[in-house]
Design an enzyme around this catalytic site. Sequence first.
Site, PDB file in Angstrom:
ATOM      1  NE  ARG A  56     -46.009  74.845  73.399  1.00  0.00           N
ATOM      2  CZ  ARG A  56     -47.129  75.656  73.602  1.00  0.00           C
ATOM      3  NH1 ARG A  56     -47.839  75.850  72.448  1.00  0.00           N
ATOM      4  NH2 ARG A  56     -46.950  76.103  74.613  1.00  0.00           N
ATOM      5  N   GLY A  57     -48.657  72.231  74.752  1.00  0.00           N
ATOM      6  CA  GLY A  57     -49.794  72.756  75.185  1.00  0.00           C
ATOM      7  C   GLY A  57     -50.715  71.492  75.659  1.00  0.00           C
ATOM      8  CG  ASP A 244     -48.915  71.528  80.827  1.00  0.00           C
ATOM      9  OD1 ASP A 244     -48.919  70.661  79.689  1.00  0.00           O
ATOM     10  OD2 ASP A 244     -48.682  72.678  81.012  1.00  0.00           O
ATOM     11  CE  LYS A 255     -43.378  74.610  79.603  1.00  0.00           C
ATOM     12  NZ  LYS A 255     -43.031  73.288  78.922  1.00  0.00           N
TER      13      LYS A 255
END
Length: 352
Positions: A56-57, A244, A255
Amino acid sequence: MEAQPLNIRAEADRAIVWEHDRLYLLDQRLLPAREEYLELREAAASATAITDMVVRGAPAIGITAAYAVVLAARARFAESAERWKERIEQDLRLLAASRPTAVNLFWAIERMRGRIATLGEGDPEAALLSEAMSIHREDAAANRAMGDLGAALIDGPTSVITHCNAGALATGGYGTALGVIRSAHVAGKLRQVYADETRPWLQGSRLTAWELSRDGLPVTLLADGAAAARMAQGGIGWIIVGSDRIAANGDVANKIGTYSLAVAARHHGVRVMVAAPTSTIDMQVASGEQIPIESRDPREVLFCGGRQVGAEGVDAWNPVFDVTPAGLVDAIVTERGAVLSPDREKLEKLMA
């Protein structure tokens, strides 16, 4: 070829590894209790790994997708040396559907698609692997650059709060927000890092604390709801987060919980820094209102560690990201430079 285990010590800077002609991902769902690599041999498994949060990221998702294109090309060329370019489009669409908000995913796929278009006859694997490795190396280098640029904005020594995990685990190495924090630490500007736990996946608790403590940086965990109270006590100079997707006007998707953190920061006179590569800036999206926000299974909120914590029969709203308006952001730091009080004009100049 027989499957070969990856016999290396788990490191945040090696969350994504290409070895033995295969892709290996450090399974971030298991950290910090277990440090294991998951071997991937095909694009479909890579897409599932992205969806299931093995990796993730935003930058790390893009790098993973680039390597997955190599796996897809290998399989499609083996099926048909004449029609592999046509058939690989199915794999590219599958990868693109794995996480809708992270723009780096689509950027990496398009870059790999562009490389595919230049290839003639013959096995495409070596050329595509070279491109994927370039994406990986460039991201790590960009993180080092933005780390130094972001650290230069910090008057120290001071303490900072970070949210989620925007470190080496989320990138090609070093990190975006944690890259700035690492560089500030080296420069003697960092007193303490406060890491929000980041419900419901606890990336701050499980991943950020794991990274920073292993590197010897001073890190203290905060419950997400405790950040404003900590700011009220003083001594916090910056909120430093990743992203993101960044819209053309400077609105930032990150997030869930970042928006409320930024609102609290403005009230307490704490500055907000967003560290992200230019591949995260989407000039085709005018504002944060147009950024697609991924929602996930309500069970992620209603359960914890496999045990139900929500009341029986109660539903949960589980957006993965929120949008922080540009007016609450003091600096966007990229590998090309820092944009203070971001707006569309300044981002257009940066991206020109």
